[in-house]
Design a protein around this motif. Structure first.
Motif, PDB file in Angstrom:
ATOM      1  N   CYS A   1       0.820  -1.222   0.000  1.00 39.70           N
ATOM      2  CA  CYS A   1       0.000   0.000   0.000  1.00 39.70           C
ATOM      3  C   CYS A   1       0.849   1.265   0.000  1.00 39.70           C
ATOM      4  O   CYS A   1       0.331   2.361   0.162  1.00 39.70           O
ATOM      5  CB  CYS A   1      -1.004  -0.007   1.146  1.00 39.70           C
TER       6      CYS A   1
ATOM      7  N   THR B   1      -0.301   3.576  -2.827  1.00 41.34           N
ATOM      8  CA  THR B   1      -1.598   4.182  -2.516  1.00 41.34           C
ATOM      9  C   THR B   1      -1.439   5.284  -1.479  1.00 41.34           C
ATOM     10  O   THR B   1      -2.022   6.363  -1.609  1.00 41.34           O
ATOM     11  CB  THR B   1      -2.581   3.104  -2.001  1.00 41.34           C
TER      12      THR B   1
ATOM     13  N   ARG C   1       0.137   8.344  -3.148  1.00 34.64           N
ATOM     14  CA  ARG C   1      -0.843   9.094  -3.947  1.00 34.64           C
ATOM     15  C   ARG C   1      -1.767   9.917  -3.049  1.00 34.64           C
ATOM     16  O   ARG C   1      -2.097  11.050  -3.363  1.00 34.64           O
ATOM     17  CB  ARG C   1      -1.677   8.148  -4.819  1.00 34.64           C
TER      18      ARG C   1
ATOM     19  N   LEU D   1      -3.668  -2.030   3.655  1.00 36.44           N
ATOM     20  CA  LEU D   1      -4.671  -1.883   2.606  1.00 36.44           C
ATOM     21  C   LEU D   1      -5.739  -2.942   2.843  1.00 36.44           C
ATOM     22  O   LEU D   1      -5.425  -4.113   3.019  1.00 36.44           O
ATOM     23  CB  LEU D   1      -4.011  -2.083   1.237  1.00 36.44           C
TER      24      LEU D   1
ATOM     25  N   PRO E   1     -10.019   0.964  -0.799  1.00 37.12           N
ATOM     26  CA  PRO E   1     -10.535   1.357  -2.113  1.00 37.12           C
ATOM     27  C   PRO E   1     -12.070   1.339  -2.081  1.00 37.12           C
ATOM     28  O   PRO E   1     -12.672   0.360  -1.652  1.00 37.12           O
ATOM     29  CB  PRO E   1     -10.001   0.261  -3.048  1.00 37.12           C
TER      30      PRO E   1
ATOM     31  N   VAL F   1      -9.827   5.488  -0.529  1.00 31.65           N
ATOM     32  CA  VAL F   1      -8.843   5.797  -1.581  1.00 31.65           C
ATOM     33  C   VAL F   1      -9.374   5.368  -2.937  1.00 31.65           C
ATOM     34  O   VAL F   1     -10.288   4.600  -3.030  1.00 31.65           O
ATOM     35  CB  VAL F   1      -7.481   5.114  -1.306  1.00 31.65           C
TER      36      VAL F   1
END
Length: 197
Positions: free
Chosen positions: A79, A82, A85, A111, A146, A197
């Motif tokens: 992760c 992620t 970002r 994650l 996510p 995310v």
């Protein structure tokens, strides 16, 4: 039809966000789920957030993003991109901060494979490159979720579970073993923070 097929067919007859194709590789392709309207997704997201809060967890804020940048944070390898970002930095910048070892970390970042609106729970599975000790050792656990991995029910999540070791995290660690007094953080993280995310 065997018993397993009958059970799976029964579960697949449920709501839109908790449907997975039984022959598909679980969790590897969440796009296998039936498409839902945007309002369904918003309702599920609100339901998850409310249930999470009732359990003592919370959604992350902009101030919590500083925890991800801390050299005291242990970010699981899968992760890192992620998290980078989310912070607007490169994975190299985030990974190159002289991070502490896992057992000394004050924050663990993982994650989630799935989030369950009904229970406010998170499914986190282990596997190659996914040790998941960051969900157990540090006192603060940050979970990146996510949005496409949000399902409605626990039954729907079971269909999406991998054959790997999977834990279901429902709120911060807590126990009432000692004289019935609720204490957080005895058997794991005492604080649970979730980011979409």
């Amino acid at each position: 039809m065997d018993d397993r097929s009958a059970i799976l067919n029964s579960l697949l007859a449920g709501g839109c966000n908790d449907t997975f194709a039984p022959e598909s590789e679980p969790l590897e392709d969440a796009s296998q789920r039936e498409a839902c309207t945007a309002s369904d997704s918003l309702e599920l997201r609100s339901r998850f957030e409310a249930t999470l809060a009732a359990l003592g967890g919370r959604m992350g804020t902009t101030e919590d993003l500083a925890l991800l940048k801390s050299p005291d944070a242990w970010i699981e390898a899968d992760c890192l991109g992620t998290a980078a970002r989310l912070l607007g930095v490169t994975p190299e910048e985030l990974d190159g901060q002289g991070r502490t070892d896992l057992w000394s970390a004050s924050v663990g970042v993982t994650l989630a494979d799935l989030a369950i609106a009904e229970t406010g729970s998170l499914l986190i599975s282990a596997g190659p490159g996914k040790r998941r000790l960051a969900s157990l050792a540090p006192p603060v656990h940050i979970v990146l979720v996510p949005e496409r991995r949000l399902v409605e029910t626990l039954e729907g999540a079971v269909l999406g579970m991998s054959d790997r070791t999977t834990v279901i995290v429902t709120g911060p660690s807590r126990t009432a073993d000692i004289e019935g007094i609720l204490i957080r953080g005895v058997h794991g993280p005492g604080e649970l923070i979730v980011f979409w995310v």
